[in-house]
Design a protein around this motif. Sequence first.
Motif, PDB file in Angstrom:
ATOM      1  N   SER A 183     -22.869 -27.453  16.883  1.00  0.00           N
ATOM      2  CA  SER A 183     -23.565 -28.335  15.942  1.00  0.00           C
ATOM      3  C   SER A 183     -23.087 -28.097  14.508  1.00  0.00           C
ATOM      4  N   ILE A 184     -22.654 -26.873  14.226  1.00  0.00           N
ATOM      5  CA  ILE A 184     -22.135 -26.557  12.894  1.00  0.00           C
ATOM      6  C   ILE A 184     -20.708 -27.061  12.738  1.00  0.00           C
ATOM      7  N   THR A 185     -19.873 -26.829  13.725  1.00  0.00           N
ATOM      8  CA  THR A 185     -18.439 -27.087  13.560  1.00  0.00           C
ATOM      9  C   THR A 185     -17.998 -28.509  13.894  1.00  0.00           C
ATOM     10  N   HIS A 186     -18.571 -29.125  14.901  1.00  0.00           N
ATOM     11  CA  HIS A 186     -18.044 -30.424  15.355  1.00  0.00           C
ATOM     12  C   HIS A 186     -18.086 -31.498  14.279  1.00  0.00           C
ATOM     13  N   SER A 187     -19.172 -31.570  13.529  1.00  0.00           N
ATOM     14  CA  SER A 187     -19.230 -32.598  12.482  1.00  0.00           C
ATOM     15  C   SER A 187     -18.223 -32.307  11.374  1.00  0.00           C
ATOM     16  N   GLU A 188     -18.018 -31.020  11.059  1.00  0.00           N
ATOM     17  CA  GLU A 188     -17.037 -30.657  10.031  1.00  0.00           C
ATOM     18  C   GLU A 188     -15.616 -30.964  10.500  1.00  0.00           C
ATOM     19  N   ILE A 189     -15.352 -30.719  11.772  1.00  0.00           N
ATOM     20  CA  ILE A 189     -14.033 -31.028  12.331  1.00  0.00           C
ATOM     21  C   ILE A 189     -13.790 -32.529  12.275  1.00  0.00           C
ATOM     22  N   GLN A 190     -14.780 -33.315  12.678  1.00  0.00           N
ATOM     23  CA  GLN A 190     -14.628 -34.763  12.644  1.00  0.00           C
ATOM     24  C   GLN A 190     -14.380 -35.251  11.217  1.00  0.00           C
ATOM     25  N   LYS A 191     -15.139 -34.753  10.251  1.00  0.00           N
ATOM     26  CA  LYS A 191     -14.947 -35.180   8.865  1.00  0.00           C
ATOM     27  C   LYS A 191     -13.541 -34.858   8.378  1.00  0.00           C
ATOM     28  N   GLU A 192     -13.064 -33.654   8.690  1.00  0.00           N
ATOM     29  CA  GLU A 192     -11.727 -33.257   8.244  1.00  0.00           C
ATOM     30  C   GLU A 192     -10.648 -34.107   8.915  1.00  0.00           C
ATOM     31  N   MET A 193     -10.826 -34.400  10.192  1.00  0.00           N
ATOM     32  CA  MET A 193      -9.842 -35.232  10.884  1.00  0.00           C
ATOM     33  C   MET A 193      -9.819 -36.647  10.288  1.00  0.00           C
ATOM     34  N   LEU A 194     -10.983 -37.179   9.958  1.00  0.00           N
ATOM     35  CA  LEU A 194     -11.040 -38.502   9.339  1.00  0.00           C
ATOM     36  C   LEU A 194     -10.380 -38.494   7.956  1.00  0.00           C
ATOM     37  N   LYS A 195     -10.525 -37.397   7.219  1.00  0.00           N
ATOM     38  CA  LYS A 195      -9.834 -37.269   5.929  1.00  0.00           C
ATOM     39  C   LYS A 195      -8.319 -37.283   6.131  1.00  0.00           C
ATOM     40  N   GLU A 196      -7.857 -36.595   7.153  1.00  0.00           N
ATOM     41  CA  GLU A 196      -6.421 -36.557   7.416  1.00  0.00           C
ATOM     42  C   GLU A 196      -5.899 -37.930   7.860  1.00  0.00           C
ATOM     43  N   ILE A 197      -6.701 -38.652   8.638  1.00  0.00           N
ATOM     44  CA  ILE A 197      -6.316 -40.018   9.026  1.00  0.00           C
ATOM     45  C   ILE A 197      -6.171 -40.871   7.767  1.00  0.00           C
ATOM     46  N   LEU A 198      -7.134 -40.770   6.863  1.00  0.00           N
ATOM     47  CA  LEU A 198      -7.081 -41.524   5.611  1.00  0.00           C
ATOM     48  C   LEU A 198      -5.834 -41.149   4.806  1.00  0.00           C
ATOM     49  N   PHE A 199      -5.499 -39.863   4.775  1.00  0.00           N
ATOM     50  CA  PHE A 199      -4.287 -39.392   4.092  1.00  0.00           C
ATOM     51  C   PHE A 199      -3.054 -40.118   4.629  1.00  0.00           C
ATOM     52  N   TYR A 200      -2.918 -40.180   5.953  1.00  0.00           N
ATOM     53  CA  TYR A 200      -1.757 -40.859   6.551  1.00  0.00           C
ATOM     54  C   TYR A 200      -1.805 -42.364   6.311  1.00  0.00           C
ATOM     55  N   PHE A 201      -2.990 -42.940   6.341  1.00  0.00           N
ATOM     56  CA  PHE A 201      -3.138 -44.375   6.078  1.00  0.00           C
ATOM     57  C   PHE A 201      -2.665 -44.713   4.659  1.00  0.00           C
ATOM     58  N   ILE A 202      -3.106 -43.920   3.699  1.00  0.00           N
ATOM     59  CA  ILE A 202      -2.720 -44.142   2.304  1.00  0.00           C
ATOM     60  C   ILE A 202      -1.212 -43.988   2.132  1.00  0.00           C
ATOM     61  N   ARG A 203      -0.619 -43.104   2.891  1.00  0.00           N
ATOM     62  CA  ARG A 203       0.822 -42.866   2.820  1.00  0.00           C
ATOM     63  C   ARG A 203       1.624 -43.963   3.549  1.00  0.00           C
ATOM     64  N   GLY A 204       0.920 -44.899   4.200  1.00  0.00           N
ATOM     65  CA  GLY A 204       1.596 -46.033   4.808  1.00  0.00           C
ATOM     66  C   GLY A 204       1.967 -45.878   6.275  1.00  0.00           C
ATOM     67  N   TYR A 205       1.480 -44.823   6.914  1.00  0.00           N
ATOM     68  CA  TYR A 205       1.772 -44.664   8.347  1.00  0.00           C
ATOM     69  C   TYR A 205       1.019 -45.729   9.127  1.00  0.00           C
ATOM     70  N   ARG A 206       1.669 -46.250  10.150  1.00  0.00           N
ATOM     71  CA  ARG A 206       1.055 -47.301  10.961  1.00  0.00           C
ATOM     72  C   ARG A 206       0.316 -46.740  12.155  1.00  0.00           C
ATOM     73  N   TYR A 207       0.611 -45.497  12.523  1.00  0.00           N
ATOM     74  CA  TYR A 207      -0.039 -44.881  13.679  1.00  0.00           C
ATOM     75  C   TYR A 207      -0.143 -43.377  13.469  1.00  0.00           C
ATOM     76  N   VAL A 208      -1.129 -42.789  14.117  1.00  0.00           N
ATOM     77  CA  VAL A 208      -1.371 -41.351  14.073  1.00  0.00           C
ATOM     78  C   VAL A 208      -1.881 -40.939  15.451  1.00  0.00           C
ATOM     79  N   VAL A 209      -1.466 -39.758  15.886  1.00  0.00           N
ATOM     80  CA  VAL A 209      -1.946 -39.200  17.152  1.00  0.00           C
ATOM     81  C   VAL A 209      -2.929 -38.090  16.843  1.00  0.00           C
ATOM     82  N   LEU A 210      -4.086 -38.151  17.478  1.00  0.00           N
ATOM     83  CA  LEU A 210      -5.100 -37.108  17.348  1.00  0.00           C
ATOM     84  C   LEU A 210      -5.042 -36.245  18.601  1.00  0.00           C
ATOM     85  N   ASP A 211      -4.622 -35.006  18.441  1.00  0.00           N
ATOM     86  CA  ASP A 211      -4.514 -34.053  19.540  1.00  0.00           C
ATOM     87  C   ASP A 211      -5.858 -33.337  19.655  1.00  0.00           C
TER      88      ASP A 211
END
Length: 135
Positions: free
Chosen positions: A85-113
């Motif tokens: 309950s402590i970590t999962h929401s923080e992990i999701q938020k950080e992953m969404l930030k990284e997706i936004l980072f790639y989106f802003i940089r113009g990437y058309r696709y990203v793989v979430l491992d």
Amino acid sequence: MFLVGLTGGIASGKSSVSSMLRELGCPIIDADVVARKVVEPDTPAYSRIVHHFGPEILLENGEIDRQKLGHLIFASVEKRKLLNSITHSEIQKEMLKEILFYFIRGYRYVVLDVPLLFETRRLTKFLNHTVVVYW
């Protein structure tokens, strides 16, 4: 942006597939790497973990002793749920930030491992496709 979830069990070859995609230039966001990042000292998750599990789970350098914490959470379903309950929401938020980072940089696709993609069900709603690696 096109998001692909990559998942699979332990020793399924998921890391090999992830490495191949990375070599082809595909940005990979690794949930295991993010999970370590969100519990580094001076993060909200770190503070909450130390508050709930005590300073005895820390190494001398102040980092969380993953082995000690692992023993605690695998011995108790309640403690495992608390940690999740402590970590999962923080992990999701950080992953969404990284997706936004790639989106802003113009990437058309990203793989979430994400090893526990279906078990946590937190990110599946954002995905266009899912790849399950099975050996």
